[in-house]
Motif scaffolding. Sequence first.
Motif, mmCIF file in Angstrom:
data_model
loop_
_atom_site.group_PDB
_atom_site.id
_atom_site.type_symbol
_atom_site.label_atom_id
_atom_site.label_comp_id
_atom_site.label_asym_id
_atom_site.label_seq_id
_atom_site.Cartn_x
_atom_site.Cartn_y
_atom_site.Cartn_z
ATOM 1 N N LEU A 153 -6.970 -51.841 35.793
ATOM 2 C CA LEU A 153 -7.117 -50.499 36.352
ATOM 3 C C LEU A 153 -6.091 -49.542 35.768
ATOM 4 C CD1 LEU A 153 -8.572 -48.635 38.271
ATOM 5 C CD2 LEU A 153 -7.107 -49.441 40.134
ATOM 6 N N ALA A 154 -4.882 -50.048 35.473
ATOM 7 C CA ALA A 154 -3.853 -49.190 34.873
ATOM 8 C C ALA A 154 -4.304 -48.679 33.507
ATOM 9 C CB ALA A 154 -2.541 -49.957 34.745
ATOM 10 N N ILE A 155 -4.821 -49.587 32.669
ATOM 11 C CA ILE A 155 -5.273 -49.172 31.330
ATOM 12 C C ILE A 155 -6.489 -48.250 31.435
ATOM 13 C CG2 ILE A 155 -6.262 -50.017 29.168
ATOM 14 C CD1 ILE A 155 -4.394 -52.448 29.451
ATOM 15 N N ALA A 156 -7.406 -48.558 32.355
ATOM 16 C CA ALA A 156 -8.563 -47.677 32.549
ATOM 17 C C ALA A 156 -8.105 -46.278 32.983
ATOM 18 C CB ALA A 156 -9.501 -48.272 33.593
ATOM 19 N N THR A 157 -7.101 -46.228 33.868
ATOM 20 C CA THR A 157 -6.563 -44.933 34.310
ATOM 21 C C THR A 157 -5.946 -44.175 33.148
ATOM 22 O OG1 THR A 157 -6.114 -45.837 36.512
ATOM 23 C CG2 THR A 157 -4.953 -43.819 35.902
ATOM 24 N N LEU A 158 -5.215 -44.894 32.295
ATOM 25 C CA LEU A 158 -4.553 -44.251 31.157
ATOM 26 C C LEU A 158 -5.554 -43.798 30.088
ATOM 27 C CD1 LEU A 158 -1.458 -46.599 30.829
ATOM 28 C CD2 LEU A 158 -1.475 -44.219 31.608
ATOM 29 N N LEU A 159 -6.738 -44.367 30.092
ATOM 30 C CA LEU A 159 -7.792 -43.894 29.194
ATOM 31 C C LEU A 159 -8.527 -42.687 29.792
ATOM 32 C CD1 LEU A 159 -9.295 -47.309 28.025
ATOM 33 C CD2 LEU A 159 -8.078 -45.654 26.591
ATOM 34 N N ALA A 160 -8.653 -42.681 31.129
ATOM 35 C CA ALA A 160 -9.412 -41.614 31.787
ATOM 36 C C ALA A 160 -8.593 -40.341 31.982
ATOM 37 C CB ALA A 160 -9.939 -42.114 33.136
ATOM 38 N N ILE A 161 -7.322 -40.498 32.360
ATOM 39 C CA ILE A 161 -6.493 -39.325 32.675
ATOM 40 C C ILE A 161 -6.408 -38.339 31.501
ATOM 41 C CG2 ILE A 161 -4.105 -38.603 33.138
ATOM 42 C CD1 ILE A 161 -5.559 -39.409 35.623
ATOM 43 N N PRO A 162 -6.258 -38.811 30.237
ATOM 44 C CA PRO A 162 -6.242 -37.818 29.147
ATOM 45 C C PRO A 162 -7.518 -36.994 29.072
ATOM 46 C CG PRO A 162 -5.398 -39.918 28.368
ATOM 47 C CD PRO A 162 -5.963 -40.167 29.746
ATOM 48 N N LEU A 163 -8.661 -37.596 29.427
ATOM 49 C CA LEU A 163 -9.934 -36.886 29.312
ATOM 50 C C LEU A 163 -10.152 -35.894 30.448
ATOM 51 C CD1 LEU A 163 -12.251 -39.848 28.200
ATOM 52 C CD2 LEU A 163 -11.209 -38.078 26.770
ATOM 53 N N ILE A 164 -9.754 -36.250 31.667
ATOM 54 C CA ILE A 164 -10.055 -35.390 32.805
ATOM 55 C C ILE A 164 -8.862 -34.547 33.249
ATOM 56 C CG2 ILE A 164 -11.845 -36.940 33.634
ATOM 57 C CD1 ILE A 164 -9.945 -37.999 35.714
ATOM 58 N N TRP A 165 -7.693 -34.815 32.668
ATOM 59 C CA TRP A 165 -6.472 -34.111 33.094
ATOM 60 C C TRP A 165 -5.763 -33.468 31.910
ATOM 61 C CZ3 TRP A 165 -3.718 -32.218 36.982
ATOM 62 C CH2 TRP A 165 -2.324 -32.193 36.954
ATOM 63 N N ALA A 166 -5.416 -34.288 30.888
ATOM 64 C CA ALA A 166 -4.602 -33.778 29.788
ATOM 65 C C ALA A 166 -5.419 -32.921 28.814
ATOM 66 C CB ALA A 166 -3.947 -34.943 29.037
ATOM 67 N N LEU A 167 -6.604 -33.409 28.407
ATOM 68 C CA LEU A 167 -7.376 -32.668 27.403
ATOM 69 C C LEU A 167 -7.819 -31.295 27.901
ATOM 70 C CD1 LEU A 167 -8.544 -32.699 24.569
ATOM 71 C CD2 LEU A 167 -10.600 -33.805 25.492
ATOM 72 N N PRO A 168 -8.392 -31.158 29.117
ATOM 73 C CA PRO A 168 -8.733 -29.809 29.595
ATOM 74 C C PRO A 168 -7.514 -28.889 29.666
ATOM 75 C CG PRO A 168 -9.808 -31.467 30.951
ATOM 76 C CD PRO A 168 -8.856 -32.202 30.059
ATOM 77 N N THR A 169 -6.381 -29.441 30.111
ATOM 78 C CA THR A 169 -5.168 -28.619 30.165
ATOM 79 C C THR A 169 -4.733 -28.214 28.768
ATOM 80 O OG1 THR A 169 -4.476 -29.804 32.164
ATOM 81 C CG2 THR A 169 -2.799 -28.514 31.016
ATOM 82 N N GLY A 170 -4.801 -29.156 27.815
ATOM 83 C CA GLY A 170 -4.455 -28.843 26.440
ATOM 84 C C GLY A 170 -5.348 -27.771 25.841
ATOM 85 N N LEU A 171 -6.659 -27.808 26.156
ATOM 86 C CA LEU A 171 -7.576 -26.781 25.659
ATOM 87 C C LEU A 171 -7.223 -25.416 26.235
ATOM 88 C CD1 LEU A 171 -10.964 -28.733 25.888
ATOM 89 C CD2 LEU A 171 -9.763 -28.059 23.800
ATOM 90 N N MET A 172 -6.910 -25.391 27.545
ATOM 91 C CA MET A 172 -6.513 -24.132 28.177
ATOM 92 C C MET A 172 -5.251 -23.576 27.530
ATOM 93 S SD MET A 172 -4.081 -23.059 30.703
ATOM 94 C CE MET A 172 -3.827 -24.393 31.865
ATOM 95 N N ILE A 173 -4.255 -24.437 27.309
ATOM 96 C CA ILE A 173 -3.011 -23.999 26.676
ATOM 97 C C ILE A 173 -3.281 -23.513 25.250
ATOM 98 C CG2 ILE A 173 -0.679 -24.696 25.978
ATOM 99 C CD1 ILE A 173 -1.250 -24.660 29.026
#
Length: 418
Positions: free
Chosen positions: A36-56
């Motif tokens: 679950l930790a690795i799955a979370t670390l794969l998902a968080i960039p897509l639903i949290w980091a990448l959208p924020t990065g696009l906005m920035i």
Amino acid sequence: MKSKLGLLPLVAATFFMVSGGPYGIEGLVQQSGYALAIATLLAIPLIWALPTGLMIGELASAIPAEGGFYVWVRRALGDFWGFQEAWLSLSASVFDMAAYPAIFVLSLGQLWPTALQNPWRVLIPAVVILSCVGWNMLGAKAVGGSSIVLGLLLLAPFALMVALAPHREFPASAPHGHWYSGLIIAMWNFMGWDNASTVAQEVENPQRTYPRTMFWTVAAVALVYIIPISAVGYSGVPASSWSDGSWVNLAGGVRPWLAVPVLLTIMISVVGQVNSLTMSYSRIPLAMADDKMAPPFLRHLNYSLLFCGLIWTLALSLSLDRILLLDILLYGASLILEFVALVVLRIREPNLVRPFRIPGGTAGAIAISVAPCALLVAAAVLNRHEQVGSVSAAMLAAGVAICGLVVYPLVRRFCAPR
């Protein structure tokens, strides 16, 4: 003329603003288990980091101003919400800047237990913070250049750890009953992309540099978390062996002589993170003072640095899990304002030159905002019962945010020109 940050120094500085290596991610494995930790670390960039990065990427390339996200929100929503954005960000920074030295002290305590006792557990972080304030007085270029060197030194022991770890199989593990605490840890470890925006006037060709910086840093941060965790998991170490600051013991389990180099890299990581974040946060009161929304002495960068360094010592006595939750709640509120600014500027200023533009028009800007904002709300609801002493963490964060509403009219009265 001051030297400016190029792509590689900005990527290195942003890496430290967001991550600084896999330190701080240990609780995620302990709470969630490896799978679950690795799955979370794969998902968080897509639903949290990448959208924020696009906005920035869009806003930093369109409005490359000193003060970054504060300037965007003020331009889109006016003085009041611009001040609230700055208030929330600086309030979050008090807990954010306490977290990194706390990780250092927890790790150092595995080799020198006295570090976990008072007064050392507070004095050591204070020395780290104030030393980085002094380093930042040399300028942004010095911080960016040193981040490259610190990053290479940081990753070397982990490369050895990955190469030398024995390959067996993942041990069976089930998520902890409070697995959602691991979600907070993962979000915190992918938090801070907007911090790079506050030094826009000190970046070479920001319209082109910022979008590229976001892309490369998201990829680098995800890999730096996933690869070492996977290597330790394949070596057969149970998830229950993980705890805050346990990388020293985990490295010693792979090869006893690796413990000390990993401890040294924790020191390097903390210095790199605090150094880069000091550069970022200190520009907010400076920009506010220019707008007559903070005392005029903060228009001088060195005074702004000293002011930030002093307020960051306020939360050094809190435990790490409480620090992370308060940080996420306050930062999350400021991030929601930034996504609102993205959409409002699309509507109010459609002709604003945007060298990098999120595709899909205004609907596209709204679409990328949904997942991060929903994740923030979910994290707040799931952790609503967490306490800081006898007070709910959510209530404490709400109290800090409400103080911004009260302080604003006082600031306008005493700092604005008559």
